[in-house]
Write a protein that holds these residues in place. Structure first.
Motif, PDB file in Angstrom:
ATOM      1  N   LEU A  56      43.305  37.160  26.107  1.00  0.00           N
ATOM      2  CA  LEU A  56      43.743  38.148  27.161  1.00  0.00           C
ATOM      3  C   LEU A  56      42.372  39.159  27.332  1.00  0.00           C
ATOM      4  O   LEU A  56      42.135  39.732  28.293  1.00  0.00           O
ATOM      5  N   THR A  57      41.572  39.427  26.151  1.00  0.00           N
ATOM      6  CA  THR A  57      40.305  40.342  26.236  1.00  0.00           C
ATOM      7  C   THR A  57      39.242  39.683  27.368  1.00  0.00           C
ATOM      8  O   THR A  57      38.611  40.308  27.900  1.00  0.00           O
ATOM      9  N   PHE A  58      39.339  38.146  26.965  1.00  0.00           N
ATOM     10  CA  PHE A  58      38.418  37.536  27.915  1.00  0.00           C
ATOM     11  C   PHE A  58      38.825  37.742  29.459  1.00  0.00           C
ATOM     12  O   PHE A  58      38.187  37.731  30.301  1.00  0.00           O
ATOM     13  N   VAL A  59      40.138  37.476  29.749  1.00  0.00           N
ATOM     14  CA  VAL A  59      40.650  37.420  30.972  1.00  0.00           C
ATOM     15  C   VAL A  59      40.512  38.881  31.695  1.00  0.00           C
ATOM     16  O   VAL A  59      39.916  39.179  32.708  1.00  0.00           O
ATOM     17  N   LEU A  60      40.629  39.857  30.688  1.00  0.00           N
ATOM     18  CA  LEU A  60      40.092  41.358  31.375  1.00  0.00           C
ATOM     19  C   LEU A  60      38.886  41.476  31.372  1.00  0.00           C
ATOM     20  O   LEU A  60      38.391  42.077  32.623  1.00  0.00           O
ATOM     21  N   SER A  61      37.815  40.984  30.741  1.00  0.00           N
ATOM     22  CA  SER A  61      36.584  41.179  31.109  1.00  0.00           C
ATOM     23  C   SER A  61      36.167  40.457  32.281  1.00  0.00           C
ATOM     24  O   SER A  61      35.369  40.740  32.758  1.00  0.00           O
ATOM     25  N   THR A  62      36.752  39.267  32.382  1.00  0.00           N
ATOM     26  CA  THR A  62      36.564  38.386  33.676  1.00  0.00           C
ATOM     27  C   THR A  62      36.900  39.224  34.909  1.00  0.00           C
ATOM     28  O   THR A  62      36.006  39.242  35.887  1.00  0.00           O
ATOM     29  N   TYR A  63      38.042  39.623  34.928  1.00  0.00           N
ATOM     30  CA  TYR A  63      38.486  40.391  36.016  1.00  0.00           C
ATOM     31  C   TYR A  63      37.618  41.789  36.396  1.00  0.00           C
ATOM     32  O   TYR A  63      37.307  42.000  37.370  1.00  0.00           O
ATOM     33  N   GLN A  64      37.358  42.547  35.400  1.00  0.00           N
ATOM     34  CA  GLN A  64      36.416  43.748  35.261  1.00  0.00           C
ATOM     35  C   GLN A  64      35.091  43.260  36.097  1.00  0.00           C
ATOM     36  O   GLN A  64      34.521  43.977  36.796  1.00  0.00           O
ATOM     37  N   CYS A  65      34.548  42.052  35.500  1.00  0.00           N
ATOM     38  CA  CYS A  65      33.170  41.522  35.961  1.00  0.00           C
ATOM     39  C   CYS A  65      33.398  41.198  37.807  1.00  0.00           C
ATOM     40  O   CYS A  65      32.599  41.683  38.309  1.00  0.00           O
ATOM     41  N   LEU A  66      34.642  40.787  38.055  1.00  0.00           N
ATOM     42  CA  LEU A  66      34.787  40.348  39.529  1.00  0.00           C
ATOM     43  C   LEU A  66      34.977  41.887  40.255  1.00  0.00           C
ATOM     44  O   LEU A  66      34.651  41.921  41.380  1.00  0.00           O
ATOM     45  N   SER A  67      35.433  42.716  39.647  1.00  0.00           N
ATOM     46  CA  SER A  67      36.078  44.015  40.130  1.00  0.00           C
ATOM     47  C   SER A  67      34.746  44.883  40.643  1.00  0.00           C
ATOM     48  O   SER A  67      34.594  45.340  41.610  1.00  0.00           O
ATOM     49  N   ILE A  68      33.338  44.466  40.073  1.00  0.00           N
ATOM     50  CA  ILE A  68      32.415  45.306  40.224  1.00  0.00           C
ATOM     51  C   ILE A  68      31.620  44.538  41.608  1.00  0.00           C
ATOM     52  O   ILE A  68      30.550  45.140  41.754  1.00  0.00           O
ATOM     53  N   ALA A  69      32.056  43.542  41.954  1.00  0.00           N
ATOM     54  CA  ALA A  69      31.334  42.730  42.969  1.00  0.00           C
ATOM     55  C   ALA A  69      31.512  43.575  44.453  1.00  0.00           C
ATOM     56  O   ALA A  69      32.410  44.145  44.557  1.00  0.00           O
ATOM     57  N   PRO A  70      30.477  43.435  45.392  1.00  0.00           N
ATOM     58  CA  PRO A  70      30.493  44.193  46.441  1.00  0.00           C
ATOM     59  C   PRO A  70      31.581  43.635  47.255  1.00  0.00           C
ATOM     60  O   PRO A  70      31.776  42.592  47.498  1.00  0.00           O
ATOM     61  N   PRO A  71      32.258  44.541  48.115  1.00  0.00           N
ATOM     62  CA  PRO A  71      33.192  43.960  49.107  1.00  0.00           C
ATOM     63  C   PRO A  71      32.803  43.075  49.997  1.00  0.00           C
ATOM     64  O   PRO A  71      31.692  43.240  50.635  1.00  0.00           O
ATOM     65  N   GLY A  72      33.701  41.810  50.502  1.00  0.00           N
ATOM     66  CA  GLY A  72      32.966  40.940  51.199  1.00  0.00           C
ATOM     67  C   GLY A  72      32.110  39.923  50.701  1.00  0.00           C
ATOM     68  O   GLY A  72      32.148  38.742  51.283  1.00  0.00           O
ATOM     69  N   SER A  73      31.936  40.085  49.214  1.00  0.00           N
ATOM     70  CA  SER A  73      31.108  39.029  48.887  1.00  0.00           C
ATOM     71  C   SER A  73      32.159  37.850  48.260  1.00  0.00           C
ATOM     72  O   SER A  73      33.273  37.975  48.229  1.00  0.00           O
ATOM     73  N   ARG A  74      31.430  36.605  47.993  1.00  0.00           N
ATOM     74  CA  ARG A  74      32.037  35.504  47.355  1.00  0.00           C
ATOM     75  C   ARG A  74      32.928  35.873  46.366  1.00  0.00           C
ATOM     76  O   ARG A  74      34.082  35.471  46.216  1.00  0.00           O
ATOM     77  N   TRP A  75      32.277  36.775  45.274  1.00  0.00           N
ATOM     78  CA  TRP A  75      32.993  37.196  44.005  1.00  0.00           C
ATOM     79  C   TRP A  75      34.287  37.849  44.396  1.00  0.00           C
ATOM     80  O   TRP A  75      35.232  38.000  43.521  1.00  0.00           O
ATOM     81  N   ALA A  76      34.175  38.978  45.499  1.00  0.00           N
ATOM     82  CA  ALA A  76      35.095  39.568  46.031  1.00  0.00           C
ATOM     83  C   ALA A  76      36.579  38.819  46.192  1.00  0.00           C
ATOM     84  O   ALA A  76      37.490  38.945  45.928  1.00  0.00           O
ATOM     85  N   THR A  77      35.975  37.626  46.740  1.00  0.00           N
ATOM     86  CA  THR A  77      37.369  36.634  47.218  1.00  0.00           C
ATOM     87  C   THR A  77      37.765  36.097  45.949  1.00  0.00           C
ATOM     88  O   THR A  77      38.997  35.881  45.800  1.00  0.00           O
ATOM     89  N   ALA A  78      36.909  35.609  45.002  1.00  0.00           N
ATOM     90  CA  ALA A  78      37.383  35.034  43.830  1.00  0.00           C
ATOM     91  C   ALA A  78      38.361  36.218  43.028  1.00  0.00           C
ATOM     92  O   ALA A  78      39.201  35.799  42.507  1.00  0.00           O
ATOM     93  N   ARG A  79      38.064  37.435  43.150  1.00  0.00           N
ATOM     94  CA  ARG A  79      38.908  38.471  42.699  1.00  0.00           C
ATOM     95  C   ARG A  79      40.310  38.620  43.246  1.00  0.00           C
ATOM     96  O   ARG A  79      41.114  38.755  42.518  1.00  0.00           O
TER      97      ARG A  79
END
Length: 307
Positions: free
Chosen positions: A98-121
């Protein structure tokens, strides 16, 4: 009671005293947030799940170890050992994942809007229930051998060379190959999320560094957003995890390769202490750094004082 047992009991007692109220406070804060706000943000849902797992780690293992050490109550017969070790190992590994899941989501959260990573979020948030389910299945599956092989310490006369001493219980594997396979599965289960969460944390740190430089260039002064504060919290949790579980897994590798059955009791105590230390300390970091949790915890304290 000799000094070694006394020290052991006091260490487990300290983890219980710190870990249980801390995790209960985090759980209470998010349940209050859910009651007032009618929903939880994705990161909040993950942290709530993490606090529940950490509460199980401290409550099931540390409290029962304390009771047994001070002869208050002892549940470590064959059935008790199977249940306690299975729940502890599952909750401990859930805390890691769950710490890994949290860090992954936080990494996706800092992606700029409209990017591919934002879609993954967005997909991450939509299928969070499925992520939780997969994490549970993985960790229950890897922990299930303890239901079969765990036994109470009173049966130590039947132990084989490939048994592992966990103080009040023993894990008695039928063969060396089964012992090694189980040890390898647990090691891989822990090391894989550790490697990925370390990577995501490095990405977050690089982002925070570039962001702070950008803010200083525009404003001439530092600034911090809610996203940046959340990112710092996640990086702190991951750093704590890597330090404590790194020691834990190093001791586990040593335990599965040594030949002396009885000498691994000390290794087991050290492993349980370091892994439980994360479960006890992480809620303190969350309460101090998370404004929402801090708000509801303070409100609870205020209500008790006024009452």
């Amino acid at each position: 009671m000799d000094s070694e047992l006394l020290t052991r009991g006091l260490l487990y007692l300290s983890l219980s005293v710190v870990g249980i109220p801390g995790n209960v406070a985090v759980i209470y804060a998010y349940l209050m947030a859910l009651h007032h706000e009618k929903c939880l943000l994705t990161a909040d849902a993950i942290v709530l799940h993490l606090a529940l797992a950490n509460l199980l780690v401290v409550g099931v293992r540390c409290v029962l170890e304390t009771f047994a050490t001070f002869h208050i109550a002892n549940v470590f017969d064959d059935t008790g050992c199977k249940g306690v070790i299975f729940v502890y190992r599952t909750a401990r590994s859930l805390s890691i994942w769950l710490t890994f899941v949290l860090s992954t989501y936080q990494c996706l959260s800092i992606a700029p809007p409209g990017s591919r990573w934002a879609t993954a979020r967005e997909l991450f948030t939509r299928f969070l229930w499925l992520i939780f389910l997969v994490v549970w299945i993985i960790n229950i599956s890897v922990s299930s051998p303890s239901i079969v092989f765990a036994m109470g310490a009173k049966n130590n006369s039947k132990l084989l060379q490939n048994s592992i001493n966990v103080q009040f219980c023993f894990i008695n594997f039928p063969s060396v190959s089964v012992k090694d396979a189980n040890g390898a599965a647990q090691t891989v289960r822990d090391v894989v999320p550790m490697a990925f969460m370390t990577t995501t944390s490095l990405i977050i740190l690089v982002f925070l560094y570039k962001h702070s430089r950008h803010v200083r260039a525009i404003r001439g002064a530092g600034g911090s957003s809610a996203e940046s504060r959340a990112a710092v919290t996640v990086v702190t949790l991951v750093t704590l995890y890597v330090m404590l579980y790194g020691v834990d897994n190093g001791l586990w590798v040593y335990t599965i390769i040594i030949k002396q059955t009885m000498s691994s009791a000390l290794m087991s105590d050290l492993r349980i202490f370091f892994s439980s230390l994360f479960a006890a300390m992480s809620p303190i970091i969350i309460i101090v750094s998370n404004k929402k949790v801090n708000k509801y915890v303070r409100c609870c304290g205020g209500e008790k004082t006024s009452g």
